[in-house]
Design an enzyme around this catalytic site. Structure first.
Site, PDB file in Angstrom:
ATOM      1  N   SER A  79       0.801  -1.232   0.000  1.00 32.36           N
ATOM      2  CA  SER A  79       0.000   0.000   0.000  1.00 32.36           C
ATOM      3  C   SER A  79       0.827   1.271   0.000  1.00 32.36           C
ATOM      4  O   SER A  79       0.282   2.363  -0.154  1.00 32.36           O
ATOM      5  CB  SER A  79      -0.953   0.004   1.198  1.00 32.36           C
ATOM      6  OG  SER A  79      -2.074  -0.822   0.953  1.00 32.36           O
ATOM      7  N   LYS A  82       0.447   3.745  -2.749  1.00 30.71           N
ATOM      8  CA  LYS A  82      -0.577   4.795  -2.705  1.00 30.71           C
ATOM      9  C   LYS A  82       0.041   6.191  -2.577  1.00 30.71           C
ATOM     10  O   LYS A  82      -0.633   7.194  -2.849  1.00 30.71           O
ATOM     11  CB  LYS A  82      -1.555   4.550  -1.558  1.00 30.71           C
ATOM     12  CG  LYS A  82      -2.453   3.318  -1.748  1.00 30.71           C
ATOM     13  CD  LYS A  82      -3.424   3.173  -0.591  1.00 30.71           C
ATOM     14  CE  LYS A  82      -4.450   2.074  -0.843  1.00 30.71           C
ATOM     15  NZ  LYS A  82      -3.914   0.719  -0.621  1.00 30.71           N
ATOM     16  N   SER A 144      -6.304   3.874   3.912  1.00 28.75           N
ATOM     17  CA  SER A 144      -5.731   3.038   2.856  1.00 28.75           C
ATOM     18  C   SER A 144      -6.790   2.359   1.996  1.00 28.75           C
ATOM     19  O   SER A 144      -6.617   1.220   1.554  1.00 28.75           O
ATOM     20  CB  SER A 144      -4.811   1.966   3.473  1.00 28.75           C
ATOM     21  OG  SER A 144      -3.935   1.430   2.509  1.00 28.75           O
ATOM     22  N   LYS A 246       2.540   6.413   5.434  1.00 30.72           N
ATOM     23  CA  LYS A 246       1.794   5.289   4.876  1.00 30.72           C
ATOM     24  C   LYS A 246       2.400   3.962   5.291  1.00 30.72           C
ATOM     25  O   LYS A 246       3.625   3.808   5.312  1.00 30.72           O
ATOM     26  CB  LYS A 246       1.788   5.375   3.345  1.00 30.72           C
ATOM     27  CG  LYS A 246       0.775   4.480   2.688  1.00 30.72           C
ATOM     28  CD  LYS A 246      -0.624   5.020   2.838  1.00 30.72           C
ATOM     29  CE  LYS A 246      -1.668   3.960   2.583  1.00 30.72           C
ATOM     30  NZ  LYS A 246      -1.732   2.923   3.636  1.00 30.72           N
TER      31      LYS A 246
END
Length: 412
Positions: A79, A82, A144, A246
């Site tokens: 993730s 992202k 997320s 993140k």
């Protein structure tokens, strides 16, 4: 020709190298040869250990690398991909091509692959609902949400593959040459790879260029469709001054994190990847940040507007142009050290005139030992117009002679 000039004290036509001492505490800038790669910085590898397989720690202000381990090895981003999705969205907002108030539809594809039916991280937006760009950003950044990322991709580019092309184009523009993206979510794909160094560069770019949007990363929770979810970043609750950015996890890639924190005005960025558990991820990221704040301090190299050196020109009214940084230039150094610091101006020259003030000419590479700790863009301090015909002819003749010496005699 790629020119490497040590910082000169005054412009001299045809001279590419000179020396200057910088007034640092127990540090002297001097001429040293150095490689182009960035090595382990800040301490010997035996002095600080981490179980994270892939690590980088850098100073967000100067870009100084404080610690690294396998920083250039491509790994699954999970993730953390992202961040690239968010950068494309932030850039579209900055360019005025989209607005926070715009609404995008949650398609069936976004709902099935990224929403509740997917059993992955989601903001739980109902199928066919219309969601504002700002809410989708929060859904992607804070919790997320894969559905949020796909909806943003479809809304901006028409479909996710077209958006992925935008991601890779932007990555190339930002100098992320080892990263490759295949989707907007970071969901597993063997072809999708990043390095922790390039994730750190991307994080630094977002922090420095999108302050109005970076704030979303520090939000502790987000509620949508009556479902409240906590931010997945463990650093936000560890009293470190963290405000981003993140986390990520896949079976192949392990647990990873891109984090940023500020203490006493010093912002650090840490990236880890490949850890075995979520606890290991949080513990190691915390330990690495604490190492940075405990062991380093800022040293000023050049004041704002101070001329750092000169680049030789070709065909200009002047033979050289003074170079300055974008503001003051500093570097983080280990506390209580007597290590030598060196700086080298690197540019491709001679640079053809005309030159406009503010035009980037090259970089100032700052070394500790044989390791580059930061590469700082250098800009023309003033404009230089094209020279008259005799001046341009003289420069052309000089460059021709230099070129002959450069290539040497032709062998038969």
């Amino acid at each position: 020709m790629n020119s490497e000039a040590f910082v000169p004290s005054s412009p001299r036509s045809g001279v590419k190298r000179g020396l200057v001492a910088l007034a640092l505490v127990a540090c002297v800038v001097s001429a040293v040869a150095a490689p182009n790669s960035i090595g382990l910085v800040g301490t010997k590898s035996t002095d600080f250990q981490t179980t994270a397989p892939y690590v980088i720690l850098l100073d967000a202000d100067s870009g100084t690398v404080l610690f690294e381990k396998n920083a250039d090895v491509p790994t699954p981003p999970s993730s953390m991909a992202k961040l690239m999705t968010a950068e494309v969205v932030f850039n579209e907002l900055k360019q005025g091509r989209i607005k926070l108030e715009d609404e995008y539809i949650i398609s069936e594809d976004a709902w099935r692959r990224g929403g509740a039916p997917s059993h992955t991280s989601s903001m739980f937006a109902p199928i066919h609902s219309r969601v504002r760009v700002e809410d989708l950003i929060q859904g992607a950044v804070v919790v997320s949400g894969n559905d949020a990322c796909i909806a943003l991709a479809e809304g901006i580019a028409g479909n996710e593959p077209a958006f992925v092309e935008m991601m890779n184009k932007r990555a190339h523009e930002l100098g992320l040459t080892k990263s490759y993206f295949t989707n907007s979510t970071g969901l597993p794909d063997a072809a999708q790879k990043v390095t922790v160094r390039e994730l750190a560069r991307l994080a630094r770019y977002i922090i420095r260029n999108y302050p109005n949007y970076y704030r979303y990363y520090g939000e502790h929770e987000f509620t949508w469709n009556k479902i409240r979810q906590q931010n997945r970043n463990p650093l936000l609750t560890l009293n470190l001054g963290a405000d981003g950015m993140k986390t990520g996890f896949t079976q192949d890639g392990g647990y990873g994190l891109v984090g940023s924190a500020v203490q006493n005005g010093m912002r650090l960025i840490v990236v880890v990847n490949g850890l075995k558990t979520a606890k290991d991820r949080a513990d190691e990221a915390k330990k690495i940040l604490e190492f940075g704040y405990r062991g380093f301090e800022s040293k000023r190299l050049f004041s704002e507007g101070q001329v750092i050196g000169y680049a030789k020109l070709f065909g200009g009214a002047s033979g050289s142009v003074p170079l300055v940084g974008d503001g003051a230039i500093g570097v983080l150094m280990p506390k209580n050290t007597n290590e030598r610091v060196s700086a080298k101006i690197v540019y491709t020259g001679p640079v053809p005139a005309p030159i406009r003030q503010g035009q980037q000419i090259g970089n100032l590479n700052v070394f500790r030992g044989d390791s580059v700790v930061t590469e700082i863009p250098l800009f023309a301090a003033e404009s230089v117009e094209r020279g008259n015909l005799p001046r341009r002819a003289l420069d052309a003749a000089s460059e021709l002679v230099i070129g002959l010496f450069r290539t040497g005699p032709k062998k038969i």
